[in-house]
Design a protein around this motif. Structure first.
Motif, PDB file in Angstrom:
ATOM      1  N   GLY A 169       0.808  -1.206   0.000  1.00  0.00           N
ATOM      2  CA  GLY A 169       0.000   0.000   0.000  1.00  0.00           C
ATOM      3  C   GLY A 169       0.845   1.261   0.000  1.00  0.00           C
ATOM      4  N   HIS A 171       3.768   1.775  -1.246  1.00  0.00           N
ATOM      5  CA  HIS A 171       4.416   2.030  -2.537  1.00  0.00           C
ATOM      6  C   HIS A 171       3.488   1.788  -3.733  1.00  0.00           C
ATOM      7  N   ARG A 172       2.210   1.560  -3.459  1.00  0.00           N
ATOM      8  CA  ARG A 172       1.206   1.382  -4.512  1.00  0.00           C
ATOM      9  C   ARG A 172       1.665   0.344  -5.533  1.00  0.00           C
ATOM     10  N   ASP A 174       1.420  -2.699  -7.859  1.00  0.00           N
ATOM     11  CA  ASP A 174       0.454  -3.467  -8.638  1.00  0.00           C
ATOM     12  C   ASP A 174       0.869  -4.931  -8.538  1.00  0.00           C
TER      13      ASP A 174
END
Length: 239
Positions: A169, A171-172, A174
Motif C-alpha cells: 500500500g 508504494h502502490r 500493482d
C-alpha cells in the motif's frame, strides 16, 4: 543442477515470464548476498548472545530459545518483544554490531539490478541501518527506490500478511506486475497469494545442510514459481 543453476517446476525462466514486471522486491539477508559469506551468521550469533545475557542461559540453551522465537514468531525480536517486552532498539543495535568487511562489491549483481525495468525495493525483517550498510558494501545501494525495514513494518515481521499489505500500500504496488525474491519459502506464501511472481534463493548448490532444517521446508510448494542458487545468473536469464 543444470549449468544455469536455476530450476522451475515446468520450464526454464525466460525474459517473457518477467516482461510484465515493473516492481522488483528483494529480501536482504542471504538473498542479495550469498549465504556462504556468513554475514547473517554473525547476526545469528549476536542474537543468541543477546538471549543468553537477557535470560541468563548457557549458549546451547540460549540458541535453542532463540531459534524457537525465530521459528514461531517470524523473528527473534518479535518473540522477545512478545514474551519478554524487550526494547527493540536495544536489540537491533546489538545484533547488527557486526563486521561488514566480509562483503565485497558485487558489480555484476549491481548491473543486473540496475538494468531491471521499473522500481526496485529492499524489503527486510532487519533494520534500515543494517540494510544500508549491507547494500553499500555490495555497491548496489543506489539502485533501489526504497528500503522497507522492520521499523517501517511496525515491528511486525514477514511472513505476517499485514506487513506485506503495508508495504504494498505504501508504494502502490500493482500485484500483477511485481516479483519478489526471498531466501525463506514461508515468506513467499503471501506474495504468491497476492499474484506476485515468486523466486526462492537457496544456498549454493542447493545445500540443505546450511541453516536450520525448517528454513528449507516448502521449496516444493505451489507458492514458489522459481528456485535459484545464483541471483545474478537468474537476473541475466530473465533479461
Amino acid at each position: 543442477m543444470n549449468e544455469t543453476t536455476t530450476i522451475r517446476r515446468t520450464a526454464q525462466a525466460s525474459p517473457e515470464d518477467f516482461a510484465h514486471v515493473r516492481d522488483w522486491i528483494f529480501d536482504l539477508d542471504n538473498t542479495l548476498y550469498p549465504r556462504r559469506t556468513n554475514l547473517f551468521a554473525q547476526i545469528d550469533a549476536r542474537m543468541t548472545s543477546f538471549v543468553g545475557e537477557l535470560l541468563q542461559l548457557d549458549p546451547q540453551e540460549a540458541r535453542r530459545v532463540q531459534k524457537a522465537f525465530y521459528r514461531d514468531h517470524g523473528t527473534t525480536l518479535a518473540g522477545l518483544m512478545s514474551v519478554h517486552n524487550v526494547d527493540p532498539d536495544k536489540f537491533l543495535n546489538y545484533v547488527h554490531d557486526i563486521d561488514y568487511s566480509v562483503l565485497l562489491p558485487d558489480p555484476a549483481l549491481g548491473e543486473e539490478i540496475k538494468a531491471l525495468p521499473g522500481r526496485k525495493f529492499i524489503f527486510t525483517n532487519g533494520d534500515r541501518g543494517h540494510a544500508e550498510r549491507t547494500a553499500r558494501a555490495l555497491g548496489i545501494i543506489d539502485h533501489f527506490e526504497d528500503i522497507f525495514d522492520i521499523v517501517a513494518a511496525g515491528l511486525v515481521p514477514k511472513p505476517a500478511a499485514e506487513t506485506y499489505n503495508k508495504f504494498m500500500g505504501l508504494h502502490r504496488i500493482d500485484h500483477s506486475r511485481a516479483a519478489m525474491f526471498e531466501d525463506l519459502s514461508r515468506n513467499l506464501a503471501v506474495p504468491k497469494s497476492l499474484g506476485l511472481k515468486t523466486v526462492l534463493i537457496v544456498p549454493h548448490n542447493f545445500e540443505t545442510t546450511v541453516g536450520d532444517a525448517w528454513e528449507h521446508e516448502g521449496r516444493e510448494g505451489v507458492h514458489i514459481d522459481y528456485i535459484t542458487d545464483d541471483l545474478t545468473r537468474f537476473l541475466q536469464n530473465i533479461r
